[in-house]
Scaffold this active site. Sequence first.
Site, PDB file in Angstrom:
ATOM      1  N   CYS A 110      11.372   5.163  -9.100  1.00 19.29           N
ATOM      2  CA  CYS A 110      11.875   3.857  -9.544  1.00 19.29           C
ATOM      3  C   CYS A 110      13.362   3.680  -9.247  1.00 19.29           C
ATOM      4  O   CYS A 110      13.905   2.603  -9.438  1.00 19.29           O
ATOM      5  CB  CYS A 110      11.621   3.677 -11.039  1.00 19.29           C
ATOM      6  N   GLU A 136       4.379  -2.451 -18.727  1.00 17.48           N
ATOM      7  CA  GLU A 136       4.911  -2.290 -17.377  1.00 17.48           C
ATOM      8  C   GLU A 136       3.729  -2.083 -16.424  1.00 17.48           C
ATOM      9  O   GLU A 136       3.685  -2.642 -15.343  1.00 17.48           O
ATOM     10  CB  GLU A 136       5.852  -1.094 -17.323  1.00 17.48           C
ATOM     11  N   HIS A 169       9.999 -14.293 -12.473  1.00 12.76           N
ATOM     12  CA  HIS A 169      10.391 -14.310 -11.061  1.00 12.76           C
ATOM     13  C   HIS A 169      11.888 -14.066 -10.867  1.00 12.76           C
ATOM     14  O   HIS A 169      12.521 -14.686 -10.019  1.00 12.76           O
ATOM     15  CB  HIS A 169       9.969 -15.617 -10.381  1.00 12.76           C
TER      16      HIS A 169
END
Length: 127
Positions: free
Chosen positions: A16, A111, A67
């Site tokens: 990540c 997540e 977004h």
Amino acid sequence: SKSLSDEENLKLFGKCNNPNGHGHNYKARLLISLLFSLQIDPVSGMVINLTDLKEYMQEAIMEPLDHKNLDKDVPYFAEVVSTTENVAVFIWENLKKLLPMGTLYKVKVYETDQNIVVYKGEETISE
């Protein structure tokens, strides 16, 4: 994290850790507390109007986060590491400002199907 070296970030965040960021499609679930101390409106039969709740969620979650590159587009995350834990705190703090006092019980952020964070606000521990 801005407070770690590249090497420390790689060790802590693994795949990540990407200097250009990485993305997730988070899912959030909210549990509005329906405790006996809350009054059901005798006219509407509701503790909270679901249309109002939808508007609060739009303002507190969708507008600031949907977004968006959290690290670049959301001022809160300029100083706070954009982990799922901190996304849950961000949602909690935003919703708490809009909802009637004492109605927010917990925020649950997915997540992935395997990585889930549940946040119930700050708890004070008395000595």
